[in-house]
Write a protein that holds these residues in place. Structure first.
Motif, short mmCIF file in Angstrom:
data_model
loop_
_atom_site.label_atom_id
_atom_site.label_comp_id
_atom_site.label_asym_id
_atom_site.label_seq_id
_atom_site.Cartn_x
_atom_site.Cartn_y
_atom_site.Cartn_z
N HIS A 163 1.12 -1.27 0.02
CA HIS A 163 -0.05 -0.16 0.05
C HIS A 163 0.95 1.44 -0.15
O HIS A 163 1.75 1.36 0.91
N ILE A 164 0.60 2.11 -0.89
CA ILE A 164 1.26 3.61 -0.99
C ILE A 164 0.01 4.59 -0.98
O ILE A 164 -0.37 4.55 -2.11
N GLN A 168 -2.57 0.58 -4.61
CA GLN A 168 -2.21 -1.13 -3.88
C GLN A 168 -1.88 -1.98 -5.12
O GLN A 168 -2.37 -2.04 -5.90
N LYS A 197 0.18 -6.53 9.35
CA LYS A 197 0.85 -5.70 8.53
C LYS A 197 2.17 -5.18 8.99
O LYS A 197 2.50 -5.09 10.34
N GLY A 199 5.41 -2.32 8.06
CA GLY A 199 5.59 -0.77 7.05
C GLY A 199 7.23 -0.58 7.13
O GLY A 199 7.89 -1.18 8.00
N SER A 278 3.83 3.70 12.33
CA SER A 278 4.02 4.49 11.52
C SER A 278 4.13 5.85 11.90
O SER A 278 3.71 6.18 13.01
N SER A 314 2.78 4.56 5.07
CA SER A 314 2.11 4.32 4.03
C SER A 314 1.30 5.41 3.18
O SER A 314 0.56 5.22 2.41
N TYR A 340 6.27 2.25 2.30
CA TYR A 340 5.04 1.71 2.26
C TYR A 340 4.62 0.88 3.11
O TYR A 340 5.36 0.24 4.16
N ALA A 341 3.43 0.33 3.25
CA ALA A 341 2.97 -0.75 4.09
C ALA A 341 2.74 -1.91 3.20
O ALA A 341 2.40 -2.00 2.15
#
Length: 623
Positions: A163-164, A168, A197, A199, A278, A314, A340-341
């Motif tokens: 994910h950004i 995705q 998740k 990151g 994050s 992310s 990103y994540a």
């Protein structure tokens, strides 16, 4: 291509996979390491560092057991620090900053030097399971490779989704595709799966940074290393890291992108590491803080790539860039790649035995992030344990299980198997109730004799450990038996601001004072003579100092550990029918049935099992 049956197939060549494959082959088992990309063996997917709080102890334990993480870390180190030196030795934790490219290269060179280890580059899309036993793997090309056991170390690759911002795409990490097929098959076999998740921050061009505006973070003046062996040496030259801070302006710029953040708009449902949040999570949860530390970490000796530790995100790439350009020293920053994540599949580790073999499929082992952990060190230690136990099972030998008072690795595995985890598990010293026993300085004393018995390392290592134990005990006894001259001692005590003595007494007693350290006691004539007559290494002297100053704590923890062992000796029969014991609480019956503990001690550590439930169990076990 593969006309023989391997003893062990290891899937994945990250930290867990590398250790699993190495120890398996070094124990004499024919081993195949299958990975999607041989160019990324031992890749440092996140920060370019090894060790740290509790993690440094794990790396030392891996080394003491014959693993490779300590050697690889030493050979690729660009900076060394012993963290928490201002606290007691149970908290001291070694950490290296590493050259990312050299780290991966060294892992590959170490693995290629093992004669019984073969390599193959392709994606494993499924397992071959016959009569409830793992007997090989199937690749994406349809090739079937047979084996007596399989170790899965898939990291973040199982159905990985990057994910950004509002973008995705599938991937196991930046620039690499995800692994598909395995999760679906395991679920069909009855496994419970979940999503987690993690990151990573942006990587930036160090040539675009103004280091003069940042605080230098040099390594230790007197450097050490991870490995107890003579295969590596301490650093003679180091690279500085630097520190800077976010600001209210940076936070406001980041908030502008919250509506496009997958963390806040519901795109990411899974949980990330609690202790490594994050940057957007930090400014949301800690709104009262007007700044957060950022550690600017070089990725190697010669590269200009820099890791921005503390800025994991992310958020959309344009938001990341704008906010980072408002950080002091980053005004002209250029990106190599945005943060990103990544979401990925994992399997709750309560489905495993303490050997890391699955309960549902015989001969199948899980190690690393597939078990819900986070961190290179946690993964590597699991790979080591899975590899050892896969080989021992093939040979019909007793499983190798470390207790909670024997190693941080024992704490890690027991926590996972007994308690499970719903968020990425990270090791801390606070998780170990016997941390005074589990210090970074004595991992070799605790574990190397076990590694020799396992056939992982040679008797030569045992000679070094025996000398360390013998000489440190001998000097401790010398301090207990030898009296000082109180006039000479008072000169030292006055200089150190410690209370004077009025008569001669034993050296041990005055050395145990907090104001008196090893360098001080070396100035006393009897000690000076003893050291001149005995050529003692620094690690031996360190053992002496710890044992003198913490003798009471060590004795108390050993006593507590002995009490624990009494419950460890009360075995619970396999597949025990806990539901038939009506005097157990409903929750206890449910949890015990699911986890199937093998001892009463393990049962006592399961969340929801009360002391009264343990009393009932003891009665039913004939105690």
């Amino acid at each position: 291509m593969f006309d023989k049956e391997y003893d062990v197939i290891v899937v994945g060549a990250g930290h867990a996979g590398g250790e699993a494959a190495a120890v398996s082959a070094n124990m004499g088992a024919s081993t195949l390491l299958v990975t999607m990309n041989l160019e990324t063996i031992g890749q440092m997917s996140c920060n370019p560092a090894m060790g740290g709080i509790a993690k440094g102890q794990i790396v030392r334990e891996i080394d003491a057991l014959g693993g490779l993480s300590g050697i690889v870390s030493d050979k690729s180190a660009i900076q060394f620090k012993m963290l928490n030196k201002s606290k007691g030795p149970a908290m001291w934790s070694p950490r290296t900053q590493n050259d990312r490219m050299r780290f991966s290269e060294e892992w590959r060179l170490q693995l290629e030097a093992i004669p019984l280890l073969d390599f193959y580059q392709e994606m494993v899309s499924g397992l071959i399971v016959e009569n409830g036993k793992a007997v090989g793997v199937r690749t994406s090309l349809g090739i079937e490779i047979r084996s007596k056991s399989v170790v899965l170390t898939n990291g973040t690759f199982l159905n990985g989704l990057i994910h950004i911002g509002d973008k995705q795409f599938g991937g196991g990490r930046a620039g690499e595709r995800a692994s598909t097929g395995i999760t679906g098959q395991l679920v069909e076999l009855g496994f419970e799966s979940g999503r987690m998740k993690t990151g990573t921050p942006p990587r930036v061009d160090g040539r675009s940074l103004d280091y003069s505006k940042m605080e230098p973070q040099p390594g230790d003046v007197d450097t050490s290393k991870f490995s107890y062996s003579n295969l590596t040496s301490s650093l003679k030259q180091q690279r500085d890291c630097h520190m800077t801070y976010t600001s209210p302006e940076v936070h406001n710029l980041l908030r502008e992108g919250f509506d496009r953040s997958p963390m806040f708009n519901g795109r990411i449902q899974s949980l990330g590491p609690r202790y490594c949040p994050s940057i957007e999570d930090k400014i949301d949860r800690f709104a009262d803080k007007d700044r957060h530390q950022l550690f600017v970490e070089p990725e190697g000796w010669n590269t200009c790539e820099v890791y921005v530790n503390g800025f994991s995100t992310s958020l959309p790439e344009d938001v990341q860039f704008k906010a980072l350009r408002s950080v002091v020293g980053f005004e002209k920053v250029k990106f190599f790649r945005p943060g990103y994540a990544i979401e990925y599949d994992y399997f709750p580790p309560t489905q495993l035995k303490h050997t890391l073999e699955t309960k549902l499929v015989d001969g199948l082992y899980f190690a690393g992030q597939i078990n819900g952990t986070t961190g290179y060190e946690e993964a590597a230690s699991q790979g080591l344990m899975a590899g050892i136990n896969a080989v021992r099972k093939i040979r019909e030998e007793e499983p190798f299980i470390l207790k909670r008072d024997e190693a941080y690795i024992g704490v890690l595995v027991d926590d996972l198997i007994t308690k499970g985890t719903e968020e990425p598990y990270r090791m801390f010293t606070s998780r170990a109730e016997y941390r005074t026993l589990l210090r970074q300085d004595n991992a070799d004393l605790r574990l190397t004799p076990r590694a020799v018995d396992l056939g992982i390392i040679t008797d030569e290592a045992l000679k070094r450990v025996d000398r360390k134990a013998t000489e440190s005990e001998k000097m401790v006894q010398f301090l207990r038996d030898t009296s000082y001259d109180f006039k000479e001692m008072n000169n030292l005590l006055v200089a150190k601001g410690s209370k004077e003595v009025t008569q001669n007494d034993k050296l041990f007693k005055v050395f145990s004072r907090p104001q008196i350290d090893l360098e001080d006691i070396k100035t006393i004539s009897q000690v000076k003579t003893y050291l001149e007559d005995n050529d003692l290494d620094n690690d031996i002297l360190e053992q002496v100092e710890v044992h003198v100053k913490y003798a009471g704590y060590i004795a108390k923890e050993k006593d507590n550990a002995d009490k624990l062992h009494r419950l460890e000796n009360v075995k619970i029969p396999p597949n025990y029918d806990f539901k038939s014991i009506k005097s157990l609480s409903f929750e206890a019956r449910e949890k015990l049935t699911k986890i199937q503990p093998v001892t009463v001690s393990q049962a006592s550590r399961i969340s929801g099992v009360s002391p009264s439930d343990i009393s009932v169990l003891l009665v039913h076990m004939g105690r």
